[in-house]
Design a protein around this motif. Structure first.
Motif, mmCIF file in Angstrom:
data_model
loop_
_atom_site.group_PDB
_atom_site.id
_atom_site.type_symbol
_atom_site.label_atom_id
_atom_site.label_comp_id
_atom_site.label_asym_id
_atom_site.label_seq_id
_atom_site.Cartn_x
_atom_site.Cartn_y
_atom_site.Cartn_z
ATOM 1 N N LYS A 9 0.844 -1.185 0.000
ATOM 2 C CA LYS A 9 0.000 0.000 0.000
ATOM 3 C C LYS A 9 0.885 1.242 0.000
ATOM 4 O O LYS A 9 1.549 1.542 0.989
ATOM 5 N N GLU A 10 0.913 1.939 -1.103
ATOM 6 C CA GLU A 10 1.761 3.132 -1.209
ATOM 7 C C GLU A 10 1.204 4.240 -0.326
ATOM 8 O O GLU A 10 0.050 4.635 -0.448
ATOM 9 N N LYS A 11 2.028 4.728 0.561
ATOM 10 C CA LYS A 11 1.608 5.785 1.485
ATOM 11 C C LYS A 11 2.315 7.073 1.091
ATOM 12 O O LYS A 11 3.526 7.207 1.279
ATOM 13 N N PRO A 12 1.578 8.050 0.538
ATOM 14 C CA PRO A 12 2.214 9.285 0.039
ATOM 15 C C PRO A 12 2.971 10.056 1.115
ATOM 16 O O PRO A 12 3.948 10.729 0.808
ATOM 17 N N TYR A 13 2.514 9.970 2.394
ATOM 18 C CA TYR A 13 3.178 10.760 3.426
ATOM 19 C C TYR A 13 4.602 10.274 3.693
ATOM 20 O O TYR A 13 5.432 11.026 4.202
ATOM 21 N N HIS A 14 4.919 9.001 3.356
ATOM 22 C CA HIS A 14 6.302 8.527 3.480
ATOM 23 C C HIS A 14 7.216 9.376 2.605
ATOM 24 O O HIS A 14 8.267 9.857 3.045
ATOM 25 N N TYR A 15 6.816 9.564 1.331
ATOM 26 C CA TYR A 15 7.648 10.333 0.407
ATOM 27 C C TYR A 15 7.650 11.818 0.781
ATOM 28 O O TYR A 15 8.664 12.501 0.588
ATOM 29 N N SER A 16 6.536 12.306 1.320
ATOM 30 C CA SER A 16 6.493 13.716 1.754
ATOM 31 C C SER A 16 7.476 13.947 2.892
ATOM 32 O O SER A 16 8.235 14.930 2.882
ATOM 33 N N ASN A 17 7.493 13.034 3.879
ATOM 34 C CA ASN A 17 8.409 13.184 5.011
ATOM 35 C C ASN A 17 9.866 13.102 4.573
ATOM 36 O O ASN A 17 10.719 13.861 5.047
ATOM 37 N N ILE A 18 10.164 12.175 3.655
ATOM 38 C CA ILE A 18 11.544 12.037 3.157
ATOM 39 C C ILE A 18 11.972 13.309 2.432
ATOM 40 O O ILE A 18 13.078 13.830 2.635
ATOM 41 N N LEU A 19 11.084 13.828 1.569
ATOM 42 C CA LEU A 19 11.406 15.036 0.802
ATOM 43 C C LEU A 19 11.611 16.240 1.713
ATOM 44 O O LEU A 19 12.554 17.027 1.528
ATOM 45 N N LEU A 20 10.754 16.402 2.722
ATOM 46 C CA LEU A 20 10.880 17.535 3.635
ATOM 47 C C LEU A 20 12.151 17.439 4.466
ATOM 48 O O LEU A 20 12.817 18.460 4.719
ATOM 49 N N GLN A 21 12.513 16.236 4.905
ATOM 50 C CA GLN A 21 13.762 16.071 5.659
ATOM 51 C C GLN A 21 14.969 16.400 4.793
ATOM 52 O O GLN A 21 15.921 17.037 5.242
ATOM 53 N N MET A 22 14.943 15.963 3.537
ATOM 54 C CA MET A 22 16.041 16.280 2.614
ATOM 55 C C MET A 22 16.193 17.783 2.453
ATOM 56 O O MET A 22 17.303 18.324 2.498
ATOM 57 N N ASN A 23 15.074 18.479 2.263
ATOM 58 C CA ASN A 23 15.124 19.929 2.058
ATOM 59 C C ASN A 23 15.567 20.657 3.325
ATOM 60 O O ASN A 23 16.297 21.654 3.255
ATOM 61 N N ALA A 24 15.123 20.184 4.489
ATOM 62 C CA ALA A 24 15.519 20.813 5.762
ATOM 63 C C ALA A 24 17.014 20.652 6.013
ATOM 64 O O ALA A 24 17.675 21.576 6.503
ATOM 65 N N LYS A 25 17.566 19.486 5.682
ATOM 66 C CA LYS A 25 19.004 19.266 5.861
ATOM 67 C C LYS A 25 19.831 20.171 4.972
ATOM 68 O O LYS A 25 20.970 20.523 5.304
ATOM 69 N N MET A 26 19.279 20.549 3.827
ATOM 70 C CA MET A 26 20.000 21.398 2.877
ATOM 71 C C MET A 26 19.830 22.887 3.175
ATOM 72 O O MET A 26 20.321 23.728 2.418
ATOM 73 N N GLY A 27 19.084 23.212 4.253
ATOM 74 C CA GLY A 27 18.982 24.601 4.683
ATOM 75 C C GLY A 27 17.681 25.283 4.334
ATOM 76 O O GLY A 27 17.579 26.518 4.471
ATOM 77 N N ALA A 28 16.668 24.539 3.896
ATOM 78 C CA ALA A 28 15.389 25.158 3.549
ATOM 79 C C ALA A 28 14.609 25.530 4.806
ATOM 80 O O ALA A 28 14.754 24.900 5.850
ATOM 81 N N GLU A 29 13.774 26.549 4.690
ATOM 82 C CA GLU A 29 12.865 26.937 5.762
ATOM 83 C C GLU A 29 11.494 26.369 5.415
ATOM 84 O O GLU A 29 10.811 26.879 4.520
ATOM 85 N N LEU A 30 11.105 25.299 6.075
ATOM 86 C CA LEU A 30 9.879 24.596 5.711
ATOM 87 C C LEU A 30 8.644 25.405 6.070
ATOM 88 O O LEU A 30 7.738 25.564 5.265
ATOM 89 N N TRP A 31 8.587 25.882 7.306
ATOM 90 C CA TRP A 31 7.456 26.694 7.771
ATOM 91 C C TRP A 31 7.898 27.461 9.012
ATOM 92 O O TRP A 31 8.975 27.236 9.547
ATOM 93 N N ARG A 32 7.047 28.333 9.455
ATOM 94 C CA ARG A 32 7.307 29.050 10.707
ATOM 95 C C ARG A 32 5.982 29.234 11.434
ATOM 96 O O ARG A 32 4.917 29.234 10.812
ATOM 97 N N VAL A 33 6.070 29.375 12.725
ATOM 98 C CA VAL A 33 4.868 29.551 13.535
ATOM 99 C C VAL A 33 4.737 31.005 13.954
ATOM 100 O O VAL A 33 5.721 31.736 14.024
ATOM 101 N N ASP A 34 3.507 31.416 14.193
ATOM 102 C CA ASP A 34 3.260 32.791 14.652
ATOM 103 C C ASP A 34 3.930 33.018 16.004
ATOM 104 O O ASP A 34 3.742 32.237 16.939
ATOM 105 N N GLN A 35 4.712 34.099 16.101
ATOM 106 C CA GLN A 35 5.405 34.401 17.351
ATOM 107 C C GLN A 35 4.595 35.410 18.180
ATOM 108 O O GLN A 35 3.732 36.125 17.657
ATOM 109 N N LEU A 36 4.895 35.445 19.446
ATOM 110 C CA LEU A 36 4.223 36.400 20.331
ATOM 111 C C LEU A 36 4.702 37.819 20.019
ATOM 112 O O LEU A 36 5.899 38.070 19.885
ATOM 113 N N LYS A 37 3.778 38.743 19.914
ATOM 114 C CA LYS A 37 4.123 40.123 19.594
ATOM 115 C C LYS A 37 4.819 40.822 20.760
ATOM 116 O O LYS A 37 5.506 41.820 20.568
ATOM 117 N N LYS A 38 4.612 40.289 21.982
ATOM 118 C CA LYS A 38 5.194 40.942 23.158
ATOM 119 C C LYS A 38 6.685 40.634 23.326
ATOM 120 O O LYS A 38 7.348 41.251 24.154
#
Length: 577
Positions: free
Chosen positions: A272-301
């Protein structure tokens, strides 16, 4: 002859002399039935085999026992609490009659659990303790094109913030896995298009040997031929952890290190091909190479120049490794990591050990003193690590941080107060030299406790067993308790970070040791909750803030694979994902 001396003949040295032996009953057919005595230090625990994991019915039966549903937990809790209730007195006469018949008419000495507790001056609450909780601010993940997504839902993603173009990359696989490597290339390329990542066609090299050395030789041969891959994907045919460790060690310890992504062929063999396996592998590869995957909202204070530091410890036998991860930007997405190794004790000569064995009492005292000195030196390294993080923060931002928040994880119960004092006083001494002096908060993270949080029902719901009407489901993600069941004077709070459908999830305990007056506690609670969503390998919440998770990941990677302090060139990249 003792076991230790016998094993010395075969070059096996036992470090711990007073460890108990494990009893193993031999029950296999064709073997002599009996009991074997095994040395724990030389044994390895084996997990659940893949044949059981792939069997859905067996896995379900195991999960029903290990992860019971909330209704089952309620019944068990109610049954346990009923043992100490008044209703158990009705059963006393029945139990005594049965015991008297067994003893031939003599009176039995059976006592109810409640009577025993009264003799010991102990009392059990028959109703779970109530505590008021508040829900933190909702956390949103910022994606490409100013798009946002709720982080709590942890929905599948199809875009990232700042991807890195993959121009040249290499896939190394066994010669029998040619079709699997081609399938992987096609699937990962499709995922790259979905995420908007530009990815060229890879170079594939096959190795005839299954061992890790065959993969290492293939990578070295490709580099000698002029190849300069940005990242190498190794599709391992074996399940041995040593192969993974050796490949990582080779890649990390090279003078010009190479980023590697290791994938097990069993993961890709799944029908059973699970697409999230390839998504996780691709995101880890990009993160190791210095990509900024996402960011969370920070507190304004928060101040514009805030540095968050996470510290954790990983062990490899008797040697400890301290990992540190510090943020370098205002988005808390770029990190500077360091690892420090604890000094190993020099091996003693046999003559010296024999003399010390004769004086066991003195030996134990001296050993304790040496361990304390060793731990003190190790804890003093924290201030040096934070100082280097501040230098790198200034190098990138051209200004010193205005606020430094340190989350300390991985401290046991013993010598807690003494350790905290050594660490945060050492950091304060480093900050005294700086001008202007930044504000400083030192907080600890604890996960080892027996507290379970459940969401309460309305007061009008009754007709349930004792103790079962106090909760309806597991506490929701983002729930914070800072009164009632914890000590509010110590500026600590409990935070529930993950939802679960089965069983119950223990909360994380956070305690502010120093700097409680720097910001209101509610703001610090919201900051802690937000930081738990910043880990690149998962866009949902983690048990601990992201800096602590990164510190733990790099310390474990070095402890398992390299077993020494890493190359300084690796401090700015996420090689440990």
């Amino acid at each position: 002859m003792c076991i230790r001396d016998r094993l010395k003949r075969y070059g096996i040295k036992i470090e711990h002399k007073r460890q108990p032996l494990l009893l193993h009953e031999v029950c296999k057919k064709g073997y002599h039935k009996g009991v074997e005595h095994l040395v724990p230090e030389l044994c390895t625990l084996v997990g659940v085999p893949d044949s059981v994991k792939m069997n859905g019915s067996i896995s379900k039966k195991i999960s029903n026992k290990t992860k019971p549903k909330l209704s089952v937990k309620k019944k068990k809790l109610a049954a346990f609490l009923n043992i100490f209730s008044e209703k158990e007195k009705v059963k006393e006469e029945e139990v005594n009659d049965k015991e008297e018949k067994k003893m031939g008419g003599a009176k039995s000495d059976y006592k109810l659990p409640k009577d025993i507790l009264e003799e010991w001056n102990l009392k059990v609450n028959l109703v779970p303790t109530k505590a008021n909780a508040r829900t933190t601010l909702s956390v949103n993940v910022m994606l490409d094109n100013n798009a946002t997504m709720s982080a709590i839902r942890a929905a599948p993603m199809n875009q990232i913030l700042k991807p890195v173009m993959i121009k040249e990359w290499l896939i190394v696989h066994h010669i029998d896995k040619e079709a699997q490597a081609a399938q992987f290339t096609e699937a990962i390329s499709r995922k790259a298009e979905e995420f908007g990542i530009s990815m060229e066609h890879p170079t594939r090299k096959a190795t005839e040997t299954i061992s890790c050395q065959g993969y290492i030789d293939a990578m070295e041969e490709h580099i000698k031929d002029g190849g300069k891959p940005q990242i190498v994907v190794c599709i391992l045919s074996t399940k041995s952890p040593s192969d993974y460790n050796e490949i990582k060690k080779w890649a990390i310890t090279r003078s010009s290190f190479i980023q590697t992504q290791i994938v097990r062929s069993t993961t890709l063999d799944n029908k059973k091909e699970k697409p999230y396996h390839y998504s996780n592998i691709l995101l880890q590869m990009n993160a190791k190479m210095g990509a900024e995957l996402w960011r969370v909202d920070q507190l304004k204070k928060l101040p514009a120049h805030t540095m968050i530091v996470g510290i954790n410890i990983a062990g490899n036998g008797s040697v400890k490794y301290m990992g540190m991860a510090a943020t370098l930007n205002s988005n808390f997405s770029s990190y500077y990591t360091q690892v420090r190794k604890e000094e190993e004790k020099e091996p003693e000569k046999e003559e010296e050990t024999e003399k010390k064995e004769k004086r066991k009492g003195k030996k134990e005292k001296t050993e304790k003193k040496e361990e304390k000195k060793k731990e003190k030196k190790f804890e003093e390294e924290v201030s040096k690590l934070v100082r280097k993080a501040i230098i790198n923060f200034k190098r990138k931002n051209n200004v010193n941080p205005e606020l430094i928040v340190v989350y300390r994880n991985g401290i046991g119960v013993g010598r807690r107060v003494e350790r905290f004092k050594i660490e945060y006083e050492g950091i304060l001494n480093q900050l005294e030299v700086m001008s202007p002096k930044p504000k400083f908060i030192y907080a600890t993270i604890g996960k080892k406790h027996n507290i379970k949080l459940f969401k309460g029902l309305h007061e009008n719901e009754h007709n349930l067993p004792i103790g079962a009407n106090e909760f309806s489901k597991v506490s929701e993600s983002g729930s914070i308790i800072n009164t009632g069941i914890i000590n509010s004077k110590q500026r600590e709070f409990l935070i529930m970070l993950q939802n679960t459908k089965f069983g119950s999830m223990p909360p994380t305990r956070v305690q502010i040791i120093h700097g409680s007056d720097v910001m209101p506690q509610t703001d610090f609670e919201d900051l802690t909750n937000t930081l738990c969503y910043g880990y690149d390998s998962w866009h949902g919440p983690m048990h601990v803030p992201a800096p602590c998770k990164y510190a733990s990941a790099c310390a474990k990677m070095i402890a398992k694979c390299v077993k020494d302090e890493p190359n300084k060139k690796l401090n700015g990249c996420k090689y440990y994902l």
